[in-house]
Structure formats: C-alpha cells, structure tokens
Design an enzyme around this catalytic site. Structure first.
Site, PDB file in Angstrom:
ATOM      1  N   LEU A   9     121.571 -17.324  79.800  1.00 42.90           N
ATOM      2  CA  LEU A   9     121.108 -16.424  78.749  1.00 42.90           C
ATOM      3  C   LEU A   9     121.745 -15.070  79.021  1.00 42.90           C
ATOM      4  O   LEU A   9     121.549 -14.489  80.093  1.00 42.90           O
ATOM      5  CB  LEU A   9     119.579 -16.321  78.762  1.00 42.90           C
ATOM      6  N   ASP A  10     122.539 -14.593  78.081  1.00 45.20           N
ATOM      7  CA  ASP A  10     123.239 -13.323  78.269  1.00 45.20           C
ATOM      8  C   ASP A  10     122.263 -12.197  78.580  1.00 45.20           C
ATOM      9  O   ASP A  10     121.119 -12.191  78.097  1.00 45.20           O
ATOM     10  CB  ASP A  10     124.025 -12.950  77.009  1.00 45.20           C
ATOM     11  N   ARG A  11     122.740 -11.238  79.331  1.00 44.91           N
ATOM     12  CA  ARG A  11     121.889 -10.112  79.725  1.00 44.91           C
ATOM     13  C   ARG A  11     121.194  -9.434  78.538  1.00 44.91           C
ATOM     14  O   ARG A  11     119.991  -9.153  78.599  1.00 44.91           O
ATOM     15  CB  ARG A  11     122.717  -9.092  80.503  1.00 44.91           C
ATOM     16  N   THR A  46     120.403 -10.559  75.649  1.00 45.75           N
ATOM     17  CA  THR A  46     119.609 -11.474  74.827  1.00 45.75           C
ATOM     18  C   THR A  46     118.237 -11.671  75.444  1.00 45.75           C
ATOM     19  O   THR A  46     118.104 -11.822  76.655  1.00 45.75           O
ATOM     20  CB  THR A  46     120.313 -12.838  74.716  1.00 45.75           C
ATOM     21  N   HIS A  98     129.233 -16.494  74.861  1.00 41.76           N
ATOM     22  CA  HIS A  98     129.074 -15.638  73.682  1.00 41.76           C
ATOM     23  C   HIS A  98     129.329 -16.412  72.384  1.00 41.76           C
ATOM     24  O   HIS A  98     129.827 -15.847  71.403  1.00 41.76           O
ATOM     25  CB  HIS A  98     130.006 -14.428  73.737  1.00 41.76           C
TER      26      HIS A  98
END
Length: 262
Positions: free
Chosen positions: A67-69, A71, A176
């Site tokens: 999970l992207d930072r 998000t 992404h």
C-alpha cells in the site's frame, strides 16, 4: 512504492485502527502518510505501520500486500510466517480482490476496463542493481464512475472545475497502477504528486485545505487460507474525506460508499 515525493506530513493516529483480527491474520486502516515498513529511502522517518502494529499487539506481523505511503485504507498482515506463506500462495493465484475509491479530475467514463501494460518504475537508489530494460508488464484496472461534481470556479482556461469519484478494481498489482492508469485516460488523481495535475493539486489544496492523495483502499476480499470462508474487510473513508465530498454535493455517510458487486 514509498516515494520520497509522496511524503505527507500527516501524524498517524495512535493506536492503529484494527479492522479485522483472528488467530492467523490482522488488518488495520493505514493512515495516509504512514510507511508500511522501514525504508532507507526515508532515513528520517520514525513511524512505520509494521512496527507500530507489532508494538500495539505485542507480536510480530508479516505484511501480505503493498500500500503506497500516501494511500490510506485496508492493510493486511499475517500473525505468523506460516500464515504468511499460506496466504502468499493463495494471493499469487489471484485469491485477493481489492477495491479502491479515487477522486479524479474531470468527468470519468461511466465504466471502463483499462488494459494497458506498464513499464516498471525503478528508483535510482533502491533499484540501482535491478534490470533496467525490462519490458512493460501487463496491467488491468476495471473502473466505474460513481459520482460527478462541477464547481463554478474558473481554473486555467476552463470556466469550472470538475471531479469524479471512481471505483477501481485492479486485476494486477503493478507499482502505482491505479494512478498511472487514471492518468493514461486523462483523469489523474487529485493530489497525486508524481502522476497528477499540479495546477489542479494546488487549487484543491487551497480550496479544500486537503493535500493528501485522494486514493482510498476501501475493501479487501479473500478466501481465508485456513477456514476457506470469504472474508470481507472494509475501511471507512473518514471524516476529512466525507467533508470534501459534502462540499461537492455528495452523501456524507460512510454507508453511501460501501462496495456493490462490480
């Protein structure tokens, strides 16, 4: 996954919000701006979801997906290496479905399957020794436009600003992927530093006083590797997102944004 340019100075709320827990797995609602684990890409950061959760529950945890930072939303961990291995095998075979909500620029199409290969984005430091000329990998995201809004405020050459709330179901897990796919159809995510519209981002931050990436990992579905039951974990959008939605004329209750079959 954790780009320095995606850094968000948002202090996570303690303790972490636990959405689901059994003897094998645990899920939290990760705040926007919180790294999943330590990364030498940001040596000055002191808080990480993995370590915070470990300290909170008093045992080691094993992250099961990325999970992207910037998000926020559902982040699933295993509570043992054996449970992690068992889930990893299942998920590699497509056993996990993830749903995101994204606030994007413009009026998005009612429904679309975005099937566009993506070249891997390599970091100059983290991927220094990685193969630099990999071919593009297959990538697919199914989207559906849930809501649209228009504000009579001129921005650039346009007499109004338009937004859509888009439901995204990624079928692959490229870096992404949602952000790049939405940019590819000319509907970039709001407050996306790397793939967004900087003019729109500045306007949104000033007008709505919100600078976080408007991407929410709202739902995770998976067949439990031990019980074989279908598990559905939902993360609330939170009051800040609902406040933005209210100003766009959209519902202000969490239930209005619950997943429906896609």
């Amino acid at each position: 996954m954790n780009d320095l340019t995606d850094s968000v100075n948002v202090a996570p709320v303690k303790p972490l919000d636990i959405l689901y827990r059994d003897e094998h797995y645990i899920a939290i609602n990760k705040p926007s701006g919180l790294l999943v684990h330590r990364s030498f890409l940001d040596k000055h950061e002191t808080q990480f979801a993995m370590q915070m959760l470990r300290d909170q529950i008093g045992q080691h945890v094993y992250p099961l997906h990325r999970l992207d930072r910037p998000t926020s939303g559902v982040l699933l961990f295993a509570l043992s290496s054996a449970a992690a291995n068992r889930a990893g095998q299942l998920f590699s075979e497509g056993g996990m479905r993830k749903r995101y909500l994204a606030l994007v620029r413009g009026f998005a199409p009612e429904q679309q399957c975005i099937d566009r290969p993506l070249k891997e984005k390599l970091d100059k430091i983290a991927d220094k020794y990685a193969q630099q000329d990999k071919p593009a990998q297959s990538a697919r995201t199914d989207i559906r436009c849930l809501l649209q809004a228009s504000l009579p405020i001129a921005l650039g050459k346009f007499p109004s600003v338009r937004y859509s709330l888009v439901e995204c179901w990624p079928k692959t897990g490229r870096k992404h992927q949602i952000r790049r796919h939405m940019k590819g159809i000319n509907h970039p995510l709001i407050n996306d530093v790397n793939h967004g519209d900087n003019t729109q981002n500045h306007f949104f931050a000033e007008h709505f006083e919100v600078s976080r990436l408007m991407l929410f990992a709202t739902d995770v579905y998976f067949g439990h590797p031990y019980s074989e039951q279908l598990i559905h974990i939902n993360a609330p959008l939170g009051e800040h997102a609902l406040a933005v939605f209210e100003r766009l004329g959209w519902p202000v209750c969490e239930q209005a944004y619950y997943a429906k079959e896609f």
